[in-house]
Design a protein around this motif. Structure first.
Motif, short mmCIF file in Angstrom:
data_model
loop_
_atom_site.label_atom_id
_atom_site.label_comp_id
_atom_site.label_asym_id
_atom_site.label_seq_id
_atom_site.Cartn_x
_atom_site.Cartn_y
_atom_site.Cartn_z
N ASP A 1 0.85 -1.19 0.00
CA ASP A 1 0.00 0.00 0.00
C ASP A 1 0.89 1.24 0.00
O ASP A 1 1.34 1.71 1.04
CB ASP A 1 -0.90 -0.01 1.22
CG ASP A 1 -1.95 1.07 1.13
OD1 ASP A 1 -1.87 1.87 0.19
OD2 ASP A 1 -2.83 1.13 1.99
N ASN A 2 1.18 1.74 -1.17
CA ASN A 2 2.10 2.87 -1.31
C ASN A 2 1.53 4.13 -0.66
O ASN A 2 2.28 4.98 -0.18
CB ASN A 2 2.38 3.12 -2.79
CG ASN A 2 3.20 1.99 -3.39
OD1 ASN A 2 3.98 1.37 -2.69
ND2 ASN A 2 3.00 1.71 -4.66
N SER A 3 0.22 4.26 -0.65
CA SER A 3 -0.36 5.48 -0.08
C SER A 3 -0.06 5.61 1.40
O SER A 3 0.24 6.69 1.91
CB SER A 3 -1.86 5.49 -0.33
OG SER A 3 -2.46 4.39 0.33
N THR A 4 -0.10 4.47 2.15
CA THR A 4 0.22 4.51 3.59
C THR A 4 1.68 4.87 3.81
O THR A 4 2.03 5.67 4.69
CB THR A 4 -0.10 3.15 4.21
OG1 THR A 4 -1.47 2.83 3.96
CG2 THR A 4 0.15 3.17 5.71
N THR A 5 2.56 4.28 3.01
CA THR A 5 4.00 4.58 3.13
C THR A 5 4.26 6.05 2.87
O THR A 5 5.01 6.72 3.61
CB THR A 5 4.79 3.71 2.14
OG1 THR A 5 4.48 2.34 2.41
CG2 THR A 5 6.29 3.94 2.29
N TYR A 6 3.64 6.57 1.82
CA TYR A 6 3.85 7.99 1.51
C TYR A 6 3.32 8.88 2.63
O TYR A 6 3.92 9.93 2.93
CB TYR A 6 3.14 8.34 0.19
CG TYR A 6 3.73 7.63 -1.01
CD1 TYR A 6 5.07 7.21 -1.01
CD2 TYR A 6 2.94 7.38 -2.15
CE1 TYR A 6 5.60 6.57 -2.10
CE2 TYR A 6 3.48 6.74 -3.25
CZ TYR A 6 4.82 6.32 -3.22
OH TYR A 6 5.34 5.69 -4.29
N ALA A 7 2.22 8.50 3.26
CA ALA A 7 1.67 9.32 4.34
C ALA A 7 2.62 9.34 5.54
O ALA A 7 2.84 10.39 6.16
CB ALA A 7 0.30 8.77 4.75
N ILE A 8 3.22 8.18 5.88
CA ILE A 8 4.16 8.13 7.01
C ILE A 8 5.40 8.97 6.72
O ILE A 8 5.87 9.75 7.56
CB ILE A 8 4.55 6.66 7.29
CG1 ILE A 8 3.30 5.89 7.78
CG2 ILE A 8 5.67 6.58 8.33
CD1 ILE A 8 3.54 4.41 7.93
N SER B 1 4.58 12.61 7.05
CA SER B 1 4.42 13.04 8.44
C SER B 1 5.77 13.21 9.13
O SER B 1 6.02 14.21 9.82
CB SER B 1 3.57 12.02 9.20
OG SER B 1 2.31 11.90 8.62
#
Length: 770
Positions: A549-556, A559
């Motif tokens: 899930d690239n979107s979760t990685t990008y969000a972390i 942040s």
């Protein structure tokens, strides 16, 4: 004189005038009525008399009286009777004679002729003729002049119309304007070319009697062709004319498709068509009526050009059509064209995607220098239409042009032909078109019961639409191919019965391959398998996928990056603030509260000082106090300032406590010391001496401290407690209680070495009140 009832020649029942009814369809010889006259054959005799002046015919012509039985002799038609103005009901008399006394008595009877529905509606004509132009607009009302009547009276004399629904395909083109109006309405456009020119409709008139009667008539419609279409050539693309360079003048040259020919599309008119060349040239001419092309001038070199031919109606020049004539002047044609690399085969799918149309590329051998090749074809299936396009002088490409509706070919056979205007060649083209494989569903969701210990249990079936002429193979393409198996029919099973599932759900990717001779087509789909009754103590997993899930990685990452940037910004602000404070460009972050010049400034936060103040009680006492910037007298020395000692024992004792009370002498007072910043080290030595006095008192006993303090005060500022003197806006002497025992000398040395920085504040003074 009226006879008593019951006597001969009297009516058995009242009233005296008896009414008899008879239906008009009563058959001759039938009994109409039995007259209720008193008497027997031995008592009376009867005779029928019809003497009404309104009826011109003798009543005995219609009835026969047998004693008291009245029979019909001749038929009576209600419509005829009333049309002749005969009365209805009408009167007849029975002459009755009493045999005993020969007396004659007349008995009146009245007969009412009853009309019945014995006549159907009658049309005024059996056939109605109508002429219609093919261009008549839809919803036009067409007057038919159809009329009919019904001789019956009452309800039986009323009727309605409708069109008979026979086998004629043209009933749907018309409808009646109403059930009582036989005029027609056109509801579908007419076309002379696609319809027969004469056809019939059947109209029915049905009355409302019981039972109802009906009749019918024919509406004969004749279509009239209107001149609304242009002439059309017998081919839809163009003509190709190949002329050898050695052709003589005056010869007819014929295109490869045949003579130029056009016809009037209005086939009911079929006007004469005349031809002309719209492109001017000096070589060719065309016959006005026959379309024959004649060579008028000799060619001396090979060339190519196009001419525009016009075909128009002789009676209407506004109705015309044009077509292109491609002219190819070639050298002496010595060699025939020949198809290369036979046999020809096209493989493909019946697809509606433009970029997947099956295509074939071929070549022709023709040793002439500049052959003008033309191609044609014929197929055994009318659903196959080919586009043959020249890609070079001797190469071509073939594609089906109705790719949206390609048929299955098992195979389809087409015959290709090529011509250079003089010679030609043919070749067979086999076309194999297959149905592309596809899934019945976009994805599949199956479930099975734990623990799947029966390998014959089918978890689910992957159903596909395929071509029965092709082979189909199934594959599991991900890491679960060691756990699951799929058969040649698409059945999914658990592969290892001794090894139960380790997770509650699986996501598989299934690849299906269809092999049609040399065509291979692959499609894939996702399959989700859930395990029912999965043990709760087993660590389960949801659907495993190989994609992160690239979107979760990008969000972390975003942040963490934002947090780091915020920390850097805070550090930069702190560093920048300290730099500016060092340069005295900004005030201290915690500003002291200032009172009037008479009371000085009181530090209320001395009790809440930092940990540095607790390191030395004496320093804590020295640093706490009240200080204020003021302007001292000009040219005042330290000794003069010390002489301004001011005894404030009350305030000083009230503000001192703890260790500070033990260190400072009981001779409580206060002093005011004003030091002017200067580059003179002698004045800075005074501050150093104060620091030395503080340090000495920190290490001596109380009596010694008291004596040293008194002695030092005579030398410096007298014998009271004091605070360290510094600049009014320096944060290290801000009343916050910073320990100065070990850093005061260092601070003063830094101040003496940074005179350039402090030069702008040399006129500032600090007054400290203890």
């Amino acid at each position: 004189m009226t006879r008593a009832q019951g006597q001969p020649c009297t009516l058995q029942f009242l009233p005296a005038l008896q009414i008899i009814t008879m239906l008009e369809n009563t058959e001759p010889g039938n009994l109409v009525a039995r007259l209720q006259i008193t008497g027997t054959l031995s008592e009376i005799s009867t005779r029928l008399v019809y003497n009404s002046s309104d009826v011109k015919t003798n009543g005995t012509d219609y009835f026969i009286l047998n004693f008291t039985d009245l029979y019909l002799r001749s038929p009576l038609d209600y419509e005829w009777w009333t049309s002749n103005n005969y009365p209805n009901p009408f009167r007849f008399i029975v002459e009755c004679t009493v045999l005993a006394d020969k007396s004659i008595h007349d008995i009146d009877f009245q007969l009412d002729l009853i009309d019945i529905n014995d006549n159907p509606p009658i049309f005024s004509q059996t056939i109605y003729y109508i002429n219609l132009n093919e261009t008549i607009p839809i919803n036009t009302i067409i007057s038919t002049n159809i009329s009919s009547y019904d001789p019956d009276s009452g309800v039986s004399g009323t009727f309605t119309y409708y069109l008979h629904n026979n086998l004629s395909s043209y009933n749907s083109y018309f409808q009646l304007i109403s059930s009582t109006n036989a005029s027609l309405i056109l509801v579908q456009a007419l076309d002379y070319n696609s319809m027969i020119s004469n056809f019939n409709l059947t109209i029915i008139a049905q009355d409302h009697g019981n039972p109802s009667l009906s009749s019918q008539a024919i509406i004969s419609i004749r279509l009239i062709d209107i001149d609304n279409l242009d002439p059309k050539f017998n081919i839809s693309t163009s003509y190709n004319l190949n002329i050898s360079i050695d052709t003589g003048i005056g010869y007819e040259v014929v295109p490869a498709e045949g003579r130029i020919y056009a016809y009037d599309q209005d086939i009911g008119i079929n006007t004469t068509i005349i031809y002309s060349l719209l492109t001017s040239n000096n070589y060719l001419s065309i016959d006005r009526y026959t379309g024959v092309i004649i060579l008028q001038s000799k060619f001396y070199s090979t060339t190519q050009f196009d001419l525009l031919i016009k075909a128009e109606q002789e009676n209407n020049p506004n109705r015309s059509g044009t077509i292109i004539l491609h002219v190819n002047i070639y050298e002496l044609n010595l060699y025939a064209p020949k198809f290369l690399s036979l046999p020809y085969t096209i493989f493909g799918y019946t697809t509606n995607t433009l970029d997947q149309i099956p295509t074939f590329n071929g070549a022709v051998d023709d040793m002439d220098t500049n052959p003008r090749l033309t191609f044609g074809y014929s197929c055994n299936s009318s659903l196959i239409n080919l586009d043959i396009m020249k890609t070079s002088l001797r190469q071509f490409r073939i594609q089906p042009n109705n790719f949206l509706n390609l048929p299955k070919c098992q195979p389809c056979l087409c015959i290709l032909n090529v011509s250079d205007g003089r010679y030609s060649d043919q070749a067979n083209l086999n076309i194999y078109l297959y149905t592309p494989i596809s899934f019945l569903m976009n994805s599949y969701l199956f479930s099975a019961d734990y623990p799947l210990n029966d390998p014959s249990t089918i978890i689910g079936t992957i159903s596909v639409i395929k071509d029965n002429r092709c082979q189909v193979q199934y594959f599991i393409v991900d890491q679960y191919n060691s756990l699951f198996s799929i058969s040649s029919t698409g059945n999914l099973t658990w592969l290892n019965s001794s090894n139960p599932p380790a997770q509650e759900a699986y996501q598989l990717q299934i690849l299906v391959q269809q092999i049609c001779l040399s065509l291979i087509m692959n499609i894939s789909t996702d399959v989700i398998i859930t395990i029912r009754n999965f043990p709760s103590y087993t660590i389960t997993s949801t659907i495993h996928t190989s994609r992160i899930d690239n979107s979760t990685t990008y969000a972390i990452i975003a942040s963490v990056s934002a947090f780091i940037l915020i920390i850097i910004a805070i550090l930069f602000i702190i560093i920048y603030y300290n730099i500016q404070r060092a340069k005295r460009r900004v005030p201290p972050f915690f500003k002291t509260r200032q009172n009037s010049s008479a009371q000085g400034v009181r530090d209320d936060d001395s009790s809440n000082s930092s940990d540095h103040t607790t390191s030395s009680p004496l320093n804590n006492c020295l640093l706490s106090g009240h200080y204020k910037v003021s302007e001292p007298p000009i040219n005042t020395t330290i000794e003069e300032l010390l002489s301004t000692y001011d005894n404030r024992s009350t305030s000083s004792s009230s503000s001192s406590s703890g260790t500070c009370d033990q260190v400072i002498s009981a001779n409580i007072g206060s002093f005011r010391t004003t030091i002017r910043e200067t580059n003179d080290h002698q004045q800075l030595d005074t501050i150093n001496e104060d620091i030395q006095w503080v340090n000495n008192h920190h290490h001596q006993q109380q009596p010694q401290k008291r004596r040293s303090s008194n002695g030092l005060r005579h030398q410096i500022i007298r014998e009271d407690s004091m605070d360290i003197i510094s600049e009014s806006h320096e944060s290290s002497i801000s009343g916050a209680g910073i320990d100065i025992g070990t850093s005061a000398s260092t601070l003063l040395q830094q101040q003496s070495t940074t005179t350039n920085v402090h030069s702008r504040n040399l006129n500032e003074y600090l007054t400290v009140f203890v």
